[in-house]
Enzyme design. Structure first.
Site, PDB file in Angstrom:
ATOM      1  N   SER A 138      48.146  30.275 -36.227  1.00 57.31           N
ATOM      2  CA  SER A 138      48.530  28.874 -36.244  1.00 57.31           C
ATOM      3  C   SER A 138      49.395  28.620 -35.014  1.00 57.31           C
ATOM      4  O   SER A 138      49.063  29.070 -33.918  1.00 57.31           O
ATOM      5  CB  SER A 138      49.261  28.513 -37.542  1.00 57.31           C
ATOM      6  OG  SER A 138      49.609  27.158 -37.572  1.00 57.31           O
ATOM      7  N   SER A 139      50.495  27.938 -35.160  1.00 56.97           N
ATOM      8  CA  SER A 139      51.362  27.596 -34.028  1.00 56.97           C
ATOM      9  C   SER A 139      52.657  26.997 -34.564  1.00 56.97           C
ATOM     10  O   SER A 139      52.677  26.457 -35.681  1.00 56.97           O
ATOM     11  CB  SER A 139      50.664  26.569 -33.126  1.00 56.97           C
ATOM     12  OG  SER A 139      51.555  26.002 -32.186  1.00 56.97           O
ATOM     13  N   TYR A 152      45.828  18.645 -32.770  1.00 53.38           N
ATOM     14  CA  TYR A 152      46.140  20.073 -32.687  1.00 53.38           C
ATOM     15  C   TYR A 152      47.163  20.478 -33.751  1.00 53.38           C
ATOM     16  O   TYR A 152      46.943  21.403 -34.529  1.00 53.38           O
ATOM     17  CB  TYR A 152      46.664  20.409 -31.293  1.00 53.38           C
ATOM     18  CG  TYR A 152      47.072  21.853 -31.113  1.00 53.38           C
ATOM     19  CD1 TYR A 152      46.124  22.831 -30.864  1.00 53.38           C
ATOM     20  CD2 TYR A 152      48.415  22.236 -31.178  1.00 53.38           C
ATOM     21  CE1 TYR A 152      46.494  24.160 -30.698  1.00 53.38           C
ATOM     22  CE2 TYR A 152      48.792  23.554 -30.999  1.00 53.38           C
ATOM     23  CZ  TYR A 152      47.829  24.508 -30.762  1.00 53.38           C
ATOM     24  OH  TYR A 152      48.198  25.818 -30.603  1.00 53.38           O
ATOM     25  N   LYS A 156      46.723  22.899 -37.119  1.00 56.57           N
ATOM     26  CA  LYS A 156      47.513  24.115 -37.293  1.00 56.57           C
ATOM     27  C   LYS A 156      48.303  24.079 -38.608  1.00 56.57           C
ATOM     28  O   LYS A 156      48.489  25.113 -39.252  1.00 56.57           O
ATOM     29  CB  LYS A 156      48.451  24.308 -36.099  1.00 56.57           C
ATOM     30  CG  LYS A 156      47.728  24.612 -34.796  1.00 56.57           C
ATOM     31  CD  LYS A 156      46.874  25.861 -34.895  1.00 56.57           C
ATOM     32  CE  LYS A 156      46.328  26.295 -33.550  1.00 56.57           C
ATOM     33  NZ  LYS A 156      45.497  27.521 -33.649  1.00 56.57           N
TER      34      LYS A 156
END
Length: 253
Positions: A138-139, A152, A156
């Site tokens: 993920s982020s 985005y 995530k």
């Protein structure tokens, strides 16, 4: 520490550049056999050649993870050739940041549904492993509001929720499911290198948010991913592990 990965089989999407390439290299360094995919045939071949001398089997395939049917066929084929799967890492992202219909479609198709297709295809194989693991990359943008909020960041966030759900649903089978969320990660040809020259003011502002004074490296992320995927992390499931050098400020309860 012996991560007990020697002879195991790992499958990694997006394995030719940046974090994905480092994950492939880290698995191979631990003695695991690795199957990886990417869209660029030349980069797939170059990665195979570079890792040919590791002692592990490293096999690349040209594949678009946005094609769910192709993903399922690849997973089944790899499991057949390697005699099963032990660790699966969903790493590919469309990196679609602009808030546009095209970015939303790409993020949902590649980041979210690409991961779902991978995990659904892999589960019947990894459940036969003695140490089954599923990991999605993920982020910090999945838990922090930042410049990448929108397609985005939303994708995530969805991955964190999806993997936590899998962890709960699959706990009785012994399959572990976790998410690893990198912070700013700098590498040749990566997003941050592009912004360093293309949007220097934004790059400088983003760098300043890192209390360590630097961005991370793909290897720093890969080391965590491989540990989380290993039998040594046998009690870890349903976690979202931050690898961000203190970038995110929120407290995880």
């Amino acid at each position: 520490m012996d991560l007990q990965l020697s002879g195991k089989t790992a499958l990694v999407t997006g394995g030719t550049r940046g974090i994905g390439r480092a994950i492939v290299e880290a698995f191979a360094a631990e003695g695991a056999n690795v199957a990886f995919c990417a869209r660029d045939a030349a980069e797939v071949a170059a990665t195979e050649t570079a890792l040919a001398g590791t002692g592990a089997t490293v096999e690349g395939t040209v594949l678009d993870v946005g094609d769910g049917g192709a993903v399922a066929a690849w997973v089944d084929a790899v499991a057949g050739r390697f005699g099963g799967l032990d660790a699966v890492v969903s790493n590919v992202s469309a990196l679609a940041i602009p808030d546009s219909p095209e970015s939303w479609e790409a993020s949902l198709r590649v980041d979210v549904m690409g991961t779902v297709a991978l995990m659904q295809a892999a589960i019947p194989h990894v459940e036969r492993s003695e140490s089954p693991s599923l990991v999605a990359i993920s982020s910090v943008s999945g838990r922090e509001v930042d410049f990448a909020s929108g397609p985005y960041g939303t994708a995530k966030s969805a991955l964190i929720g999806y993997m936590a759900g899998l962890a709960f649903q699959l706990a009785g089978t012994g399959i572990r499911a976790n998410t690893v969320s990198p912070g700013n990660t700098y590498f040749d040809g990566g997003v941050w290198q592009g912004l360093e020259t293309g949007a220097p003011e934004m790059f400088t502002e983003s760098l300043a948010l890192n209390p360590t004074g630097r961005m991370g490296t793909p290897q720093e992320v890969a080391d965590v991913v491989v540990f989380v995927s290993s039998p040594r992390a046998s009690r870890m499931t349903g976690a979202n592990v931050l690898v961000d050098g203190g970038l995110s400020r929120g407290i995880q309860f």
